[in-house]
Motif scaffolding. Structure first.
Motif, mmCIF file in Angstrom:
data_model
loop_
_atom_site.group_PDB
_atom_site.id
_atom_site.type_symbol
_atom_site.label_atom_id
_atom_site.label_comp_id
_atom_site.label_asym_id
_atom_site.label_seq_id
_atom_site.Cartn_x
_atom_site.Cartn_y
_atom_site.Cartn_z
ATOM 1 N N ASN A 131 51.641 40.396 37.657
ATOM 2 C CA ASN A 131 51.596 40.398 36.181
ATOM 3 C C ASN A 131 50.459 39.543 35.633
ATOM 4 O O ASN A 131 50.051 39.733 34.497
ATOM 5 N N GLN A 132 49.962 38.594 36.417
ATOM 6 C CA GLN A 132 48.854 37.748 35.970
ATOM 7 C C GLN A 132 47.494 38.422 36.176
ATOM 8 O O GLN A 132 46.495 37.932 35.669
ATOM 9 N N GLN A 133 47.481 39.517 36.908
ATOM 10 C CA GLN A 133 46.223 40.241 37.145
ATOM 11 C C GLN A 133 45.810 40.949 35.857
ATOM 12 O O GLN A 133 46.647 41.403 35.071
ATOM 13 N N PRO A 134 44.490 41.073 35.654
ATOM 14 C CA PRO A 134 44.014 41.786 34.447
ATOM 15 C C PRO A 134 44.454 43.255 34.501
ATOM 16 O O PRO A 134 44.535 43.861 35.568
ATOM 17 N N LYS A 135 44.768 43.772 33.330
ATOM 18 C CA LYS A 135 45.204 45.166 33.225
ATOM 19 C C LYS A 135 43.985 46.079 33.141
ATOM 20 O O LYS A 135 42.970 45.713 32.601
#
Length: 138
Positions: A131-135
């Motif tokens: 969830n902390q990874q860029p979308k």
């Protein structure tokens, strides 16, 4: 016996009248780093449940074992008294053995529940990292 990795079929008794084994986990994937196995979440739940049920079966047997441990002689003659004494000794040994089995099974169930906790913690940690990874495409 067939070749290949054995499959753990939770709750399945091949000698039962059950038409087909339930779907479920496997014995686990061998761990490359050393001794041990990896289990999927469904298998961990089923193993914890089975150990807890086995502990309860032993605990249920304790009631009958208690009756043996306090057996009274059927008569007042020497043979009856001696027989009751021996029977009581057997009953006490049975009670001790059943208590050990109950404790062992509860301990095994607790180990699988602890593993489930670690499994959930690892899953949550992985979810947080994802969830902390860029979308989207960078």
């Amino acid at each position: 016996m067939s070749e290949g990795q054995p499959v753990y079929q939770p709750g399945f008794n091949p000698d039962s009248t059950c038409e087909a084994p339930p779907t479920g986990g496997s014995y686990g994937t061998p761990v490359a780093e050393g001794a041990g196995f990896k289990y999927d979440e469904a298998t961990l739940h089923e193993l914890a449940k089975e150990w807890a049920e086995l502990a309860q079966e032993y605990a249920d047997d304790l009631h009958e074992a208690q009756a043996i441990a306090v057996a009274k002689p059927p008569g007042l003659e020497y043979a009856s008294g001696d027989n009751a004494t021996i029977t009581r000794h057997s009953g006490v040994a049975l009670v001790e053995a059943l208590n050990q089995r109950v404790a062992y099974c509860k301990n095994m169930a607790a180990k699988y529940l602890a593993a489930l906790g670690k499994y959930a913690t690892t899953e949550e940690r992985a979810r947080t990292v994802i969830n902390q990874q860029p979308k989207g495409i960078a």
